[in-house]
Scaffold this active site. Sequence first.
Site, short mmCIF file in Angstrom:
data_model
loop_
_atom_site.label_atom_id
_atom_site.label_comp_id
_atom_site.label_asym_id
_atom_site.label_seq_id
_atom_site.Cartn_x
_atom_site.Cartn_y
_atom_site.Cartn_z
N HIS A 1 -2.54 3.52 -3.84
CA HIS A 1 -1.14 3.44 -4.25
C HIS A 1 -0.36 4.34 -3.32
O HIS A 1 -0.81 5.45 -2.98
CB HIS A 1 -0.95 3.92 -5.69
N CYS B 1 2.85 -1.92 -4.57
CA CYS B 1 3.51 -0.71 -4.10
C CYS B 1 3.38 -0.54 -2.59
O CYS B 1 4.29 -0.02 -1.93
CB CYS B 1 2.92 0.51 -4.81
#
Length: 527
Positions: A49, A119
């Site tokens: 992420h 993301c």
Amino acid sequence: MSSGSIAEPNTMASEEGVPVDLYIYDLSNGMAALLAPSIIGRHVEGVWHTGVVVYEREYFYGGTGVSSCAPGGTQLGAPYKVERLGTTFVPFPVFNEYIQGLATTTYTGSAYRLLEHNCNHFSDEVAQFLCGARVPKHIVAQPERDLPPALRLALEAVLYKLVPDGDQVYANGVRHSRRDSPDFLTLNNQIEEARVASQELGARRSTLAEKLARKERRKEKKRKKQRGQDGDVADLDDDMAEAVEVVTEQRAALAGPSSRDLDAEADERLAEEQRRRARDPPIIYRDIDGAQEFEAFSKALEGAELNADEQQSLDELQQYLVQGEGSWVLGDEFLSFIGRVLSDDGLKSECRVGALRCLAAAALRDDVSLLLHQDRRHHALLAYAHRVDAHPPPEQLALAVFICNLFENTSSSEWLLYISEWEANGQTLSNIRVTTKVCVHCVLSEAGELRDAGTALLYNVATKEVKTVVFDEVCVELCMAVLQLVAWAPGEETLWRALAALARLGAHSAEVPQLVAMVGPDPSAFR
């Protein structure tokens, strides 16, 4: 997109730029490295992420949309790794508008996909916009690299077990969602400002109460002194209290302006800019119809060999100018397409005129600044503008009209006057120097229509307030062009623009009145 107790980001960008960092987290917290060999038969270091940290905030994307928090302020804790992507010169209001555009279009919560649209794709797009950098390829391409198609569903199910909300991250225990309101960031910033103001008001009240209590103690001690009690001690305490108060006030004065003072200063500058625009509205070419200009541009391109990306960029321009979509529809390759049109000698001159006329129509829209700041990598627009004297007259005129129309909006006009330097064809240039060259060339042109556009541009530049050493030099260069033009005894409107600009240049730079006195003619001769 702002979390509860985090201060508003510092939006004052210096000439050195604002750092842009990539925060990299392992969503599995080490579990992927343990489980991947048994699931997919190969080692996977982590499930990544990422968030982009700029202007003292961390921006990221997840299952509820685009969010922000203090750097490292999510429940993931400290990042696994931090990489410096570069620096950005994009003003915070422009970046803020860009983020809100992403959050309400491409990166809504409903558009989120754990493997295909997550993301990392968001971070990659934001990094390109800010400083032309990319998220490391192994992070963005992790699904394709680490996951055979037949096993994607299996790994996706495992990831959801490891991270119940997929790629969703919580900032300081609070979930943030752009779906709540298009003005979510603005609202949170206003709440934060109110909170800070409340704290400052409380501190002032506390200080005031303390001063009142101190005065009351001094009065009491004076009363005791009059009664002959503790006179000497009262005098000493009184003197010490006054000395502490003086030192405290002096330290506060030496500490310089607070962030609130800086914000007030920025608001005052904006108000002054609005007053100046009301007093001296820019000269704009408003009789440009975006739909008509796009049709002419498309016709001029007939027969040109456009690849798939260039055809896509042409379709995006139609959506922007004809269908009225926002500038977010213009993809990453759009300016590469425009750059090719402006630089390819194999294309007809009408193609370049058409492209510039379309840009002139776009310049009248308040979101054009998002497009301009995408050009920071190649400087295709201003590199072409710097060669203004080498272009045919129709291209010169279309270029001048485009630049004039950029003064319709404050952010785009400021872009024209940036002093940061960049390289083009072995030369060191800056936006303000290119703008000045186009202005001077057009003002001194023998073609009446081009001179008209040049004096409009001259007037627009002169009525801007730019406090830099570079602008002092620009004032001198523009002043010399005005004096030469005035000596030719131009028409009434052209003369008015030139002398109005000269008066403003004289207010900007002390060297201008000296040049007028030395070179002449005397402005009083033009009543």
